[in-house]
Design an enzyme around this catalytic site. Structure first.
Site, PDB file in Angstrom:
ATOM      1  N   ASP A  57      -6.248   2.601  -2.827  1.00  0.00           N
ATOM      2  CA  ASP A  57      -7.414   2.639  -1.945  1.00  0.00           C
ATOM      3  C   ASP A  57      -7.496   3.918  -1.118  1.00  0.00           C
ATOM      4  O   ASP A  57      -8.516   4.175  -0.478  1.00  0.00           O
ATOM      5  CB  ASP A  57      -7.509   1.380  -1.064  1.00  0.00           C
ATOM      6  CG  ASP A  57      -6.283   1.136  -0.223  1.00  0.00           C
ATOM      7  OD1 ASP A  57      -5.333   1.942  -0.289  1.00  0.00           O
ATOM      8  OD2 ASP A  57      -6.268   0.114   0.503  1.00  0.00           O
ATOM      9  N   ARG A  58      -6.437   4.731  -1.126  1.00  0.00           N
ATOM     10  CA  ARG A  58      -6.506   5.984  -0.352  1.00  0.00           C
ATOM     11  C   ARG A  58      -6.713   7.172  -1.273  1.00  0.00           C
ATOM     12  O   ARG A  58      -6.443   7.109  -2.465  1.00  0.00           O
ATOM     13  CB  ARG A  58      -5.194   6.217   0.397  1.00  0.00           C
ATOM     14  CG  ARG A  58      -4.918   5.180   1.442  1.00  0.00           C
ATOM     15  CD  ARG A  58      -3.727   5.618   2.272  1.00  0.00           C
ATOM     16  NE  ARG A  58      -3.431   4.616   3.276  1.00  0.00           N
ATOM     17  CZ  ARG A  58      -2.702   4.848   4.353  1.00  0.00           C
ATOM     18  NH1 ARG A  58      -2.196   6.050   4.557  1.00  0.00           N
ATOM     19  NH2 ARG A  58      -2.476   3.902   5.211  1.00  0.00           N
TER      20      ARG A  58
ATOM     21  N   SER B  33       0.785  -1.219   0.000  1.00  0.00           N
ATOM     22  CA  SER B  33       0.000   0.000   0.000  1.00  0.00           C
ATOM     23  C   SER B  33       0.826   1.282   0.000  1.00  0.00           C
ATOM     24  O   SER B  33       1.581   1.520  -0.926  1.00  0.00           O
ATOM     25  CB  SER B  33      -0.949  -0.040   1.186  1.00  0.00           C
ATOM     26  OG  SER B  33      -1.867   0.998   1.101  1.00  0.00           O
ATOM     27  N   HIS B  34       0.720   2.071   1.065  1.00  0.00           N
ATOM     28  CA  HIS B  34       1.388   3.368   1.099  1.00  0.00           C
ATOM     29  C   HIS B  34       2.872   3.244   1.421  1.00  0.00           C
ATOM     30  O   HIS B  34       3.599   4.235   1.377  1.00  0.00           O
ATOM     31  CB  HIS B  34       0.719   4.260   2.139  1.00  0.00           C
ATOM     32  CG  HIS B  34       0.796   3.686   3.532  1.00  0.00           C
ATOM     33  ND1 HIS B  34       0.012   2.629   3.926  1.00  0.00           N
ATOM     34  CD2 HIS B  34       1.582   3.997   4.579  1.00  0.00           C
ATOM     35  CE1 HIS B  34       0.307   2.327   5.188  1.00  0.00           C
ATOM     36  NE2 HIS B  34       1.258   3.152   5.604  1.00  0.00           N
TER      37      HIS B  34
ATOM     38  N   LYS C 143     -11.534   0.381   1.005  1.00  0.00           N
ATOM     39  CA  LYS C 143     -11.566   1.807   0.754  1.00  0.00           C
ATOM     40  C   LYS C 143     -11.185   2.029  -0.711  1.00  0.00           C
ATOM     41  O   LYS C 143     -10.585   1.162  -1.332  1.00  0.00           O
ATOM     42  CB  LYS C 143     -10.655   2.556   1.715  1.00  0.00           C
ATOM     43  CG  LYS C 143      -9.220   2.067   1.821  1.00  0.00           C
ATOM     44  CD  LYS C 143      -8.555   2.743   3.012  1.00  0.00           C
ATOM     45  CE  LYS C 143      -7.059   2.464   3.077  1.00  0.00           C
ATOM     46  NZ  LYS C 143      -6.742   1.198   3.760  1.00  0.00           N
TER      47      LYS C 143
ATOM     48  N   ASP D 159      -1.644   1.248  -3.768  1.00  0.00           N
ATOM     49  CA  ASP D 159      -2.602   0.255  -4.256  1.00  0.00           C
ATOM     50  C   ASP D 159      -3.963   0.862  -4.581  1.00  0.00           C
ATOM     51  O   ASP D 159      -4.924   0.127  -4.834  1.00  0.00           O
ATOM     52  CB  ASP D 159      -2.750  -0.885  -3.249  1.00  0.00           C
ATOM     53  CG  ASP D 159      -3.285  -0.415  -1.906  1.00  0.00           C
ATOM     54  OD1 ASP D 159      -3.053   0.751  -1.545  1.00  0.00           O
ATOM     55  OD2 ASP D 159      -3.939  -1.216  -1.213  1.00  0.00           O
TER      56      ASP D 159
ATOM     57  N   ASP E 117      -2.811   6.304  -3.330  1.00  0.00           N
ATOM     58  CA  ASP E 117      -1.623   5.637  -2.791  1.00  0.00           C
ATOM     59  C   ASP E 117      -1.186   4.457  -3.665  1.00  0.00           C
ATOM     60  O   ASP E 117      -1.706   4.250  -4.759  1.00  0.00           O
ATOM     61  CB  ASP E 117      -1.870   5.190  -1.340  1.00  0.00           C
ATOM     62  CG  ASP E 117      -2.857   4.044  -1.253  1.00  0.00           C
ATOM     63  OD1 ASP E 117      -3.692   3.916  -2.154  1.00  0.00           O
ATOM     64  OD2 ASP E 117      -2.788   3.271  -0.269  1.00  0.00           O
TER      65      ASP E 117
HETATM   66  C1  VG1 Z   1      -2.614   2.440   8.506  1.00  0.00           C
HETATM   67  C2  VG1 Z   1      -3.751   3.408   8.738  1.00  0.00           C
HETATM   68  C3  VG1 Z   1      -5.077   2.675   8.697  1.00  0.00           C
HETATM   69  C4  VG1 Z   1      -5.200   1.928   7.371  1.00  0.00           C
HETATM   70  C5  VG1 Z   1      -4.007   1.014   7.183  1.00  0.00           C
HETATM   71  C6  VG1 Z   1      -3.994   0.346   5.835  1.00  0.00           C
HETATM   72  O1  VG1 Z   1      -2.585   1.486   9.551  1.00  0.00           O
HETATM   73  O2  VG1 Z   1      -3.600   4.070   9.963  1.00  0.00           O
HETATM   74  O3  VG1 Z   1      -6.115   3.602   8.866  1.00  0.00           O
HETATM   75  O4  VG1 Z   1      -6.370   1.155   7.347  1.00  0.00           O
HETATM   76  O5  VG1 Z   1      -2.797   1.772   7.271  1.00  0.00           O
HETATM   77  O6  VG1 Z   1      -4.037   1.287   4.814  1.00  0.00           O
HETATM   78  P1  VG1 Z   1      -1.563   1.593  10.787  1.00  0.00           P
HETATM   79  O7  VG1 Z   1      -1.769   0.341  11.575  1.00  0.00           O
HETATM   80  O8  VG1 Z   1      -0.192   1.740  10.190  1.00  0.00           O
HETATM   81  O9  VG1 Z   1      -1.937   2.825  11.530  1.00  0.00           O
HETATM   82  V1  VG1 Z   1      -3.317   0.947   3.337  1.00  0.00           V
HETATM   83  O10 VG1 Z   1      -3.879   2.071   2.263  1.00  0.00           O
HETATM   84  O11 VG1 Z   1      -1.675   1.066   3.793  1.00  0.00           O
HETATM   85  O12 VG1 Z   1      -3.675  -0.640   3.055  1.00  0.00           O
HETATM   86 CO    CO Z   2      -3.557   1.502   0.393  1.00  0.00          CO
END
Ligand code: VG1
Ligand code: CO
Length: 543
Positions: free
Chosen positions: A281-282, A113-114, A376, A279, A277
């Protein structure tokens, strides 16, 4: 095709976090790390004999090799069909949609993801169930348990087919269907939003800039925004996905999407800016000279979603993660619809969406989505915003001012302390937890603690309980601070501090959030001893 059974032994550290398993790419590449986790996933869900699975990822480094291994393992484990995005690419929301549309039994999404990508950065893998959503905690616990007693994995001795071209292949008795990753998703978006109204807006001179951050949304945004909606060529920037996201952090926030922020706050800024982001979803939404915090974005969308055809009948309810601000709660209250508060991570929204209790969900981390999929969805949020702006015929800044004037403004910020020493971070949370019972009544600078607790969630649908989901401190003036450790990092610990205060005085609605939250920021440090314990005077990222 021969099914080979390979002896293996448990590898420590395969516990899924907030969103699947994330590790350094080099860790995932060291065989049999990936093989163990994939087999544990298949075993943990009760086997995949005869199943149809969707497989795709965000295109980061190792995506293609990992997909080849997954396909060979799926074949050896008896799957009937794997549906794969061309080139191994599927955005997370597109994968969720495909699982639902095709009635698949589940899917494997390859993404961190991010998190940055590349040989020295991060990789990830997660399993989504037949509803298209991330596996619930009860499922991830079974997968994790299997990683701890695994003794063999199964893999086909045949090569995986070439997934570069659309078409159907055979891998032993398993079908591999390679599909266009974009078209089904783009059609779904067209069914939800008023594309004619958005087209007219764009024809009227309204300019937009979408920054795909060299990640997976590039092809999706180009097709939807430029080809189908007629945004000027070049409106989508950094649109070609690259295995290391152009060397950047594909995280749509004011720090990592700095270019977009500079453009939107610069001379001759477009009317609307957005980013997504790794993947897809953000989302980050920014108007001309006006960054919209994700919590505020959720509230605005909850307020005005009915302006889009897909939501014209109104929302059944809304849900937000606990650290997300209470802005959406105020909208829900005014509309007389339910508002649920869940732990961080999209897996907790699935039951509410499936049960028809909520139709819009969001997180402060730039995640917003609805019951159209079970993830998302970055581009979806961008299109809902555009649909709303097209109907309201107003600017982002005007829309925000009107929203705050009506509902008040929940000043909000998140401060991240990244790659902190894990011991220090764990001790901070442990000591804070111990101190909780004595916090009420204590003063920290200008603020007095009203109540403090550790958040726990009782799922109203399946009755499951999630404990230790973050520490909440409420102050007598209604302000709040939340502390939790990230569950998506791959090195050290990341401490997240979420700060919030509601303001309703009409001429105090246009302050800088860091100024408006100064008392809460000072109290957070006094309560948790952040500077003293982490050695950091400043957060690494402020959103
Ligand atoms: C983070 C965010 C959370 C989100 C998760 C996955 O998690 O705070 O809100 O759902 O990333 O997002 P954490 O445990 O690092 O706070 V993604 O777009 O990275 O799949
Ligand atoms: Co993501």
């Amino acid at each position: 095709m021969q099914r080979i059974t390979v002896k293996t032994a448990p590898i420590p550290g395969q516990k899924p976090g907030t969103s699947g398993l994330r590790k350094k790419t080099a860790v995932f590449m060291r065989s049999p790390f990936l093989e163990n986790y994939v087999q544990a996933t298949f075993d943990g869900i009760g086997g995949i004999e005869g199943q149809t699975l969707v497989v795709g990822g965000d295109g980061r480094y190792f995506n293609d090799q990992a997909i080849a291994i997954i396909l060979r393992m799926a074949a050896a484990n008896g799957a009937a069909t794997c549906i794969v995005g061309q080139g191994g690419v599927l955005s997370t929301p597109a994968a969720s949609h495909l699982i639902r549309k095709r009635g698949a039994d589940g899917g494997l999404i390859l993404s961190a993801s991010h998190n940055p990508g590349g040989p020295d950065a991060d990789f990830g893998l997660k399993y989504n169930g037949p509803n298209g959503g991330p596996a619930t905690e009860s499922v991830t616990e079974k997968i994790y348990a299997r990683t701890q007693d695994i003794s063999e994995y199964r893999i086909a001795d045949a090569d995986a087919p070439d997934i570069g071209q659309i078409g159907t292949h055979a891998l032993g008795p398993m079908r591999v269907e390679v599909i266009d990753p974009v078209s089904d998703y783009a059609d779904l978006m067209e069914s939800l939003f008023d594309f004619d109204a958005i087209r007219a807006l764009l024809r009227s001179g309204f300019r937009l800039r979408f920054d795909a951050m060299h990640a997976v949304t590039g092809p999706y945004a180009s097709e939807i925004l430029e080809n189908r909606l007629g945004a000027a060529a070049g409106s989508v920037v950094n649109a070609t996905p690259s295995p290391d996201f152009g060397g950047g952090h594909p995280d749509p926030n004011p720090i990592w999407a700095r270019d977009l922020m500079d453009t939107m706050y610069g001379p001759d800024a477009p009317d609307f800016g957005a980013a997504s982001d790794g993947d897809g979803d953000r989302n980050m939404i920014v108007g001309r000279g006006c960054y919209v915090s994700p919590s505020d974005s959720l509230a605005v969308l909850a307020d005005l979603a009915h302006l889009a055809p897909g939501y014209a009948r109104g929302l059944k309810g809304v849900a937000r993660s606990m650290p997300t601000s209470g802005a959406v709660d105020r909208v829900a209250q005014a509309k007389g619809i339910a508002c649920y508060e869940t732990p961080t991570g999209w897996k907790f929204f699935g039951n509410l969406l499936d049960a028809g209790m909520a139709s819009l969900c969001g997180e402060e981390s730039a995640g917003t989505g609805s019951d159209h999929v079970r993830e998302k969805d970055g581009l979806w949020a961008v299109l809902l915003w555009l649909n709303i702006l097209a109907i309201k015929n107003t600017s982002v800044a005007q829309l925000m001012q009107a929203h705050w004037a009506h509902y008040g403004r929940n000043y909000y910020s998140r401060h991240d302390y990244e790659e902190v020493d894990a011991e220090a971070a764990n001790a901070l949370i442990r000591d804070l937890t111990t101190a909780l019972p004595g916090l009420a009544g204590q003063r920290f600078g200008a603020l007095e603690v009203a109540q403090a607790d550790e958040f726990r969630y009782d799922d109203p649908v399946d009755g499951s309980t999630a404990r230790s989901q973050g520490i909440r401190v409420f102050f007598t003036n209604g302000a709040r601070v939340v502390f939790r450790l990230s569950g998506t990092g791959t090195a050290g610990a990341t401490l997240r501090v979420y700060l919030e205060r509601l303001e309703t005085v009409p001429d105090a609605l246009a302050e800088d959030p860091q100024t408006a939250l100064a008392d809460v920021i000072a109290a957070a440090d006094a309560i948790a001893g952040i500077t003293a314990r982490t050695g950091r005077a400043q957060p690494d990222v402020i959103t």
